[in-house]
Scaffold this motif. Structure first.
Motif, PDB file in Angstrom:
ATOM      1  N   ASP A 148       2.972  26.462  42.708  1.00  0.00           N
ATOM      2  CA  ASP A 148       4.125  25.987  43.463  1.00  0.00           C
ATOM      3  C   ASP A 148       4.964  27.184  43.902  1.00  0.00           C
ATOM      4  O   ASP A 148       5.573  27.860  43.063  1.00  0.00           O
ATOM      5  CB  ASP A 148       4.958  25.030  42.608  1.00  0.00           C
ATOM      6  CG  ASP A 148       6.071  24.383  43.382  1.00  0.00           C
ATOM      7  OD1 ASP A 148       6.943  25.121  43.913  1.00  0.00           O
ATOM      8  OD2 ASP A 148       6.096  23.146  43.451  1.00  0.00           O
ATOM      9  N   ALA A 149       5.011  27.440  45.203  1.00  0.00           N
ATOM     10  CA  ALA A 149       5.718  28.601  45.743  1.00  0.00           C
ATOM     11  C   ALA A 149       7.210  28.560  45.419  1.00  0.00           C
ATOM     12  O   ALA A 149       7.799  29.590  45.073  1.00  0.00           O
ATOM     13  CB  ALA A 149       5.510  28.688  47.252  1.00  0.00           C
ATOM     14  N   ASP A 150       7.822  27.395  45.526  1.00  0.00           N
ATOM     15  CA  ASP A 150       9.260  27.286  45.234  1.00  0.00           C
ATOM     16  C   ASP A 150       9.570  27.669  43.794  1.00  0.00           C
ATOM     17  O   ASP A 150      10.510  28.404  43.526  1.00  0.00           O
ATOM     18  CB  ASP A 150       9.764  25.866  45.509  1.00  0.00           C
ATOM     19  CG  ASP A 150       9.784  25.539  46.993  1.00  0.00           C
ATOM     20  OD1 ASP A 150       9.870  26.481  47.816  1.00  0.00           O
ATOM     21  OD2 ASP A 150       9.698  24.346  47.331  1.00  0.00           O
ATOM     22  N   LYS A 151       8.775  27.176  42.870  1.00  0.00           N
ATOM     23  CA  LYS A 151       9.013  27.471  41.452  1.00  0.00           C
ATOM     24  C   LYS A 151       8.792  28.953  41.146  1.00  0.00           C
ATOM     25  O   LYS A 151       9.370  29.487  40.208  1.00  0.00           O
ATOM     26  CB  LYS A 151       8.135  26.603  40.568  1.00  0.00           C
ATOM     27  CG  LYS A 151       8.510  25.130  40.629  1.00  0.00           C
ATOM     28  CD  LYS A 151       8.069  24.418  39.389  1.00  0.00           C
ATOM     29  CE  LYS A 151       8.342  22.948  39.466  1.00  0.00           C
ATOM     30  NZ  LYS A 151       9.740  22.597  39.343  1.00  0.00           N
ATOM     31  N   LEU A 152       7.967  29.617  41.950  1.00  0.00           N
ATOM     32  CA  LEU A 152       7.696  31.042  41.750  1.00  0.00           C
ATOM     33  C   LEU A 152       8.670  31.934  42.512  1.00  0.00           C
ATOM     34  O   LEU A 152       8.556  33.159  42.474  1.00  0.00           O
ATOM     35  CB  LEU A 152       6.262  31.369  42.164  1.00  0.00           C
ATOM     36  CG  LEU A 152       5.181  30.720  41.314  1.00  0.00           C
ATOM     37  CD1 LEU A 152       3.805  30.997  41.896  1.00  0.00           C
ATOM     38  CD2 LEU A 152       5.251  31.206  39.886  1.00  0.00           C
TER      39      LEU A 152
END
Length: 158
Positions: free
Chosen positions: A59-63
């Motif tokens: 998940d790009a947002d979480k990273l």
């Protein structure tokens, strides 16, 4: 080790492209074969090279990834040693998700992921534009992700 894929193989590949971590028992319920048949076929598909690798989609947002962009590059030279240096340089860059050689005006297209515009600008100016192999770079920021998949169409399999 190519082989002719039957409808069960194709169904297994369809399931695996979206659920790569599924086991033979779960697969058997989805493709209507026994778990042992599914296990055997899954192993054969891996051994035959139909499954290149299994990976998690993060998940790009979480990273903390806030900017995705495409960067078109024109190279200074197409000499083999220049290309080898460039390939090694790109392979070492975590921000580069994809790199393809192109026909047309640009030589290379990169898909890049960074934290924000500041980190993208830093990557572009300090990593790409200072590379001796790169003559020019043009970038486009992705505003909205309308479709993104790793799932190849299996209907073309032979």
């Amino acid at each position: 080790m190519s082989r002719v894929l039957d409808r069960f193989d194709l169904r297994i590949l369809e399931v695996l492209k979206s659920q790569g971590d599924i086991g033979p028992v779960e697969m058997s319920a989805m493709v209507h074969l026994s778990a042992s048949q599914c296990s055997r076929r899954m192993q054969q598909l891996r051994a035959g090279g139909y499954i290149a690798r299994i990976a998690a989609v993060l998940d790009a947002d979480k990273l903390g990834i806030g900017v995705n962009a495409y960067v078109l590059l024109t190279l200074r030279s197409h000499e083999p040693e220049w290309l080898d240096k460039f390939h090694r340089r790109i392979a070492a860059m975590d921000e580069v998700l994809e790199c393809q050689a192109l026909t047309g005006e640009a030589d290379i297209i990169l898909k890049v992921a960074t934290r924000d515009l500041h980190s993208f600008n830093s990557f572009l100016t300090r990593e790409l534009l200072t590379a001796p192999e790169v003559a020019t770079a043009r970038s486009s920021i992705i505003l909205e992700n309308l479709k993104s998949t790793t799932a190849l169409p299996v209907r073309f399999a032979q």
